[in-house]
Each structure stands twice: as structure tokens, then as C-alpha cells.
Design a protein around this motif. Structure first.
Motif, short mmCIF file in Angstrom:
data_model
loop_
_atom_site.label_atom_id
_atom_site.label_comp_id
_atom_site.label_asym_id
_atom_site.label_seq_id
_atom_site.Cartn_x
_atom_site.Cartn_y
_atom_site.Cartn_z
N ASP A 139 0.85 -1.19 0.00
CA ASP A 139 0.00 0.00 0.00
C ASP A 139 0.89 1.24 0.00
O ASP A 139 1.44 1.62 1.03
CB ASP A 139 -0.92 -0.01 1.22
CG ASP A 139 -1.87 -1.20 1.21
OD1 ASP A 139 -2.96 -1.09 0.65
OD2 ASP A 139 -1.47 -2.27 1.75
N ARG A 140 1.00 1.86 -1.17
CA ARG A 140 1.87 3.03 -1.34
C ARG A 140 0.97 4.26 -1.44
O ARG A 140 0.21 4.41 -2.40
CB ARG A 140 2.71 2.85 -2.60
CG ARG A 140 3.64 1.63 -2.55
CD ARG A 140 4.08 1.19 -3.92
NE ARG A 140 2.92 0.78 -4.73
CZ ARG A 140 2.98 0.52 -6.05
NH1 ARG A 140 4.13 0.61 -6.69
NH2 ARG A 140 1.89 0.17 -6.71
N ILE A 141 1.09 5.13 -0.44
CA ILE A 141 0.21 6.29 -0.34
C ILE A 141 0.92 7.53 -0.88
O ILE A 141 1.99 7.91 -0.40
CB ILE A 141 -0.20 6.53 1.12
CG1 ILE A 141 -0.93 5.29 1.67
CG2 ILE A 141 -1.09 7.76 1.24
CD1 ILE A 141 -1.22 5.37 3.16
N LEU A 142 0.31 8.17 -1.86
CA LEU A 142 0.83 9.41 -2.43
C LEU A 142 0.00 10.58 -1.93
O LEU A 142 -1.18 10.43 -1.61
CB LEU A 142 0.78 9.37 -3.96
CG LEU A 142 1.39 8.14 -4.65
CD1 LEU A 142 1.36 8.32 -6.17
CD2 LEU A 142 2.81 7.88 -4.16
N THR A 143 0.63 11.75 -1.85
CA THR A 143 -0.07 12.97 -1.47
C THR A 143 0.15 14.02 -2.55
O THR A 143 0.90 13.80 -3.51
CB THR A 143 0.44 13.53 -0.13
OG1 THR A 143 1.70 14.21 -0.36
CG2 THR A 143 0.66 12.44 0.91
N GLU A 144 -0.48 15.17 -2.39
CA GLU A 144 -0.28 16.24 -3.38
C GLU A 144 1.14 16.79 -3.32
O GLU A 144 1.57 17.50 -4.24
CB GLU A 144 -1.31 17.37 -3.15
CG GLU A 144 -1.01 18.31 -2.00
CD GLU A 144 -1.36 17.74 -0.61
OE1 GLU A 144 -1.16 18.46 0.39
OE2 GLU A 144 -1.84 16.58 -0.54
N ARG A 145 1.90 16.46 -2.26
CA ARG A 145 3.29 16.93 -2.15
C ARG A 145 4.31 15.91 -2.62
O ARG A 145 5.52 16.19 -2.61
CB ARG A 145 3.58 17.30 -0.69
CG ARG A 145 2.68 18.37 -0.13
CD ARG A 145 3.14 18.85 1.23
NE ARG A 145 3.22 17.79 2.24
CZ ARG A 145 3.33 18.01 3.55
NH1 ARG A 145 3.35 19.26 4.00
NH2 ARG A 145 3.41 17.01 4.40
N THR A 146 3.87 14.73 -3.04
CA THR A 146 4.79 13.68 -3.46
C THR A 146 5.58 14.11 -4.68
O THR A 146 5.02 14.66 -5.64
CB THR A 146 4.02 12.39 -3.78
OG1 THR A 146 3.34 11.94 -2.61
CG2 THR A 146 4.96 11.30 -4.27
N ARG A 147 6.89 13.86 -4.63
CA ARG A 147 7.76 14.13 -5.78
C ARG A 147 8.66 12.92 -5.95
O ARG A 147 9.64 12.74 -5.23
CB ARG A 147 8.58 15.39 -5.56
CG ARG A 147 9.58 15.66 -6.67
CD ARG A 147 10.35 16.94 -6.47
NE ARG A 147 9.50 18.11 -6.60
CZ ARG A 147 9.95 19.35 -6.76
NH1 ARG A 147 11.24 19.57 -6.82
NH2 ARG A 147 9.12 20.35 -6.85
N MET A 148 8.34 12.08 -6.93
CA MET A 148 9.08 10.84 -7.15
C MET A 148 9.99 10.95 -8.36
O MET A 148 9.65 11.60 -9.35
CB MET A 148 8.11 9.67 -7.37
CG MET A 148 7.26 9.35 -6.17
SD MET A 148 6.18 7.91 -6.47
CE MET A 148 4.97 8.64 -7.57
N ALA A 149 11.14 10.28 -8.28
CA ALA A 149 12.05 10.26 -9.43
C ALA A 149 13.13 9.21 -9.21
O ALA A 149 13.44 8.82 -8.09
CB ALA A 149 12.70 11.63 -9.64
N MET A 150 13.68 8.77 -10.33
CA MET A 150 14.89 7.94 -10.34
C MET A 150 15.93 8.73 -11.13
O MET A 150 16.13 8.52 -12.33
CB MET A 150 14.60 6.58 -10.99
CG MET A 150 13.63 5.72 -10.20
SD MET A 150 14.22 5.32 -8.52
CE MET A 150 15.55 4.15 -8.88
N PRO A 151 16.63 9.67 -10.48
CA PRO A 151 17.49 10.63 -11.19
C PRO A 151 18.96 10.23 -11.28
O PRO A 151 19.83 11.07 -11.48
CB PRO A 151 17.34 11.88 -10.32
CG PRO A 151 17.22 11.33 -8.92
CD PRO A 151 16.48 10.01 -9.06
N GLU A 152 19.25 8.94 -11.15
CA GLU A 152 20.65 8.51 -11.00
C GLU A 152 21.53 8.84 -12.20
O GLU A 152 22.75 8.99 -12.05
CB GLU A 152 20.69 7.00 -10.73
CG GLU A 152 20.24 6.61 -9.34
CD GLU A 152 18.73 6.54 -9.19
OE1 GLU A 152 18.25 6.28 -8.09
OE2 GLU A 152 18.01 6.76 -10.21
#
Length: 376
Positions: free
Chosen positions: A134-147
Motif C-alpha cells: 500500500d503506497r500512499i501518495l499525497t499532493e506533495r509527493t515528488r518521485m524520481a529515479m534521477p541517477e
């Protein structure tokens, strides 16, 4: 009661309330970037709770300078990587072996793992959330794989979850490292539920005040607390449509050539310019990583990534020393010296040969003694 075990670190806090085990990442000054001590603490905590029938479910959150939530985890501690690789410290090998073992444990706990993915969730933060139930996102979530920005590749199982994004979204996000904001991640399988950031504290507290008969009961209760998924943003929808036009090509050179040829497409031009700043060698490696991972289990992907990370930090397979690696040069340019002028080798994507790419995928270990041989 919130505590840190004697053998652990105060950067990871744990408590059990009402049959739920709670973990708080408590290294807010570093945006909860994972240290080796934090990886070890989390692994031991989860291993303990995995076999504890009194713990029906597990929840994890990050913290910021003002308190809980606000930032989940910005990834691994890249300054540590730079310092230890330069000095040949074997703890850098331990870090990746143990981090990937942790990444594999999470989806194999046999009980709910609820990740409150508020704020920054990048790199290693994705590794300790994407395997959750159960992965909960919010309006502030900022996801990335910037490697690729620092001459690395999207690890921590990145090949596995990027390759399972719809269409060729995974190639785009893995190569370009673009951010996925708010609830947009629900549309590509990077999240399961949406919850307004203002409600996280009350849901977190109430989660430990129930009397759940099972882990599934905890999941059902949680679903009842979450909110309808917001509409996917127009910007993200458009970016995905653009990515589908270009990132399905048969090799990375073809992707970049097509982007640069689309002179009347602002998105393509911006993306091409960003890619030209990344390590040419690692862009080719990442393309191959994601394509190969489509046919792998998570454990197989993590073993492949463990091979890749050895070659990244210790590129003897290319006749180079650690200090001459793409990752050390990338961290130097972007984080240490901050001159934003990495000297990549080779300097152009057109100069990367198939032999250079293939060498990254040759394991330095026989299968029977691979550091992650035991992963299932």
C-alpha cells in the motif's frame, strides 16, 4: 513507545501500537538519505516483525525539520559513496548488498507494508517503498529515479519497476530522471492510494488504535481512509504521450537521434538537451538494464543491479580505477565541487561501443557465490 534499538541508529525510529509496527526515518537534515546504519536497522526491524504474529501490518514514513512527514527519503547518501569509493572502503560494497537485500525483503514480508510517500521520494526512497502493498501518495509527493544525473543507473530494483510502467514510460523516467508529481504516480503504478498531506497524521495515529484481526483487515481499513485518486495532470499526460513517440526505439542512439531531429517539438528538444548532459556510457547501460529487466523477477533484477553497481564503482573491467569512474566524476561535479561540468568518458553517446555496454552485464562473481545468491 518510539525508540531506537541499542544496535541501531536514532535515524530510524520504531514502535508497535495496536498490532501495527511503525517506522519513522529520522534523518531530516539529509532528507532521510539512507546510510548503512539505517539500512541495517530497517532490515533487522522488518525481519523481526516479519515473524512476529503480534505485528499484523507495518507502516513507514519520513520526517522533515519541522516533524513527521514532509519528506520520505531522498535516496542513498551519495557523499558517503564518493568518500568511501575514493578511499577503497569495503563498506560501500556492504551498503549495496545490504540495501538490495532490504529491497527484496519488503515485498516478501507476508504482511501489509504501508508507505506514506509524502514529499521527496527518490532513488533509495523508491527502493523502500515500491515493494510495499500500500503506497500512499499525497499532493506533495515528488518521485524520481534521477541517477543518470550523477553517472549511475536507477538501482534498488529500478530496472524491475521502471520496466513495468505502461508503454515506454519507464525508459523515459529511467533515462531522463524526470519527476512524477502528486497523484500522477498512480497512473503508472508507482502508488496505490491518495491521501491529502493534511490527513496523514490522523490516519497514522488511528492506524495504531484499531484492533485488526489480520493484515488484510488493516488494509481494508486503510482503503476506507484514503481519498479518490485525483485526475492525472495535463502536463504529465502530455509528457507520457511525447515519451511514447521516442523512447520505444531499439537502442539509445536511436532515441536521442529522433529527439534531436524533432526540431519543432519543444518537449523533445528539452529532453534531448538534458540527456546530452548525462553520462553517455551510463545512458546506454540504463537502456539495456530496463529492457533486460522486463523478463526478470525482482530478485533476478537485483542480482543484475548488484553486478552493475560493482562495475560502476570499481570499473576495472574498463581498465579504470574507482576515482576514474563515471559515478565518482558525476558526484564530484554535481555535489562536491558543484562545477556542474562532469568530464564523462566517453564524452559522446555516439562514442559508446556495444563492447563497453556488454561488459557491465558480465557478473564479477560465479552464480553460486554471488552476494545476492540467496534472494528469492
Amino acid at each position: 513507545m518510539t525508540q531506537a534499538r541499542q544496535w541501531a541508529t536514532t535515524d530510524v525510529l520504531e514502535e508497535v501500537r495496536g498490532g501495527v509496527g511503525f517506522i519513522t526515518l529520522n534523518r531530516s537534515k539529509a532528507l532521510n538519505a539512507l546510510s548503512l546504519a539505517m539500512v541495517r536497522a530497517m532490515y533487522e526491524i522488518l525481519l523481526d516483525w516479519k515473524d512476529n504474529p503480534a505485528v499484523k501490518a507495518i507502516a513507514i514514513r519520513g520526517s522533515n525539520k519541522e516533524g513527521p512527514f514532509g519528506a520520505f527519503c531522498a535516496g542513498g547518501d551519495i557523499r558517503f559513496f564518493h568518500e568511501q569509493a575514493e578511499h577503497g572502503n569495503p563498506e560501500i560494497e556492504d551498503f549495496f548488498t545490504e540495501e538490495y537485500t532490504l529491497n527484496n525483503l519488503i515485498p516478501n514480508l507476508g504482511k501489509p507494508y504501508i508507505a506514506f510517500m509524502d514529499g521527496i521520494v527518490m532513488g533509495g526512497g523508491m527502493g523502500i517503498s515500491q515493494g510495499g502493498t500500500d503506497r500512499i501518495l499525497t499532493e506533495r509527493t515528488r518521485m524520481a529515479m534521477p541517477e543518470t544525473l550523477i553517472g549511475l543507473f536507477p538501482d534498488v530494483g529500478g530496472g524491475y519497476f521502471l520496466s513495468r510502467c505502461p508503454g515506454h514510460t519507464g525508459e523515459w523516467l529511467g533515462l531522463a530522471g524526470d519527476h512524477v508529481m502528486g497523484g500522477d504516480g498512480l497512473s503508472i503504478g508507482w502508488g496505490d492510494h491518495f491521501l491529502s498531506s493534511s490527513r496523514q497524521a490522523e490516519v497514522w495515529q488511528a492506524l495504531g488504535e484499531q484492533d485488526f484481526s489480520s493484515g488484510e483487515a488493516a488494509r481494508q481499513w486503510l482503503r476506507g481512509q484514503c481519498e479518490p485518486a485525483p485526475a492525472v495532470s495535463e502536463a504529465f499526460t502530455k509528457a507520457r504521450e511525447e515519451a511514447e513517440q521516442f523512447f520505444g526505439a531499439g537502442d539509445f542512439n536511436a532515441i536521442l537521434k529522433a529527439l534531436e531531429a524533432a526540431t519543432d517539438n519543444a518537449w523533445a528538444q528539452k529532453t534531448a538537451q538534458a540527456l546530452r548532459k548525462r553520462s553517455p556510457l551510463m545512458l546506454h547501460v540504463v537502456f539495456e538494464q530496463i529492457r533486460r529487466a522486463r523478463g526478470m523477477t525482482l530478485a533476478e533484477d537485483l542480482r543484475m543491479e548488484r553486478d552493475l553497481v560493482r562495475h560502476c564503482f570499481f570499473p576495472q573491467h574498463m581498465g579504470r580505477k574507482a576515482v576514474s569512474s563515471e559515478i565518482i566524476e558525476g558526484i564530484r561535479a554535481l555535489v562536491v565541487d558543484k562545477d556542474n561540468n562532469p568530464q564523462w568518458d566517453p564524452p559522446r553517446v555516439e562514442d559508446v561501443t556495444p563492447e563497453m555496454i556488454e561488459a557491465f552485464f558480465e557478473s564479477p562473481w560465479p552464480a553460486s557465490v554471488h552476494p545476492l545468491a540467496s534472494l528469492k
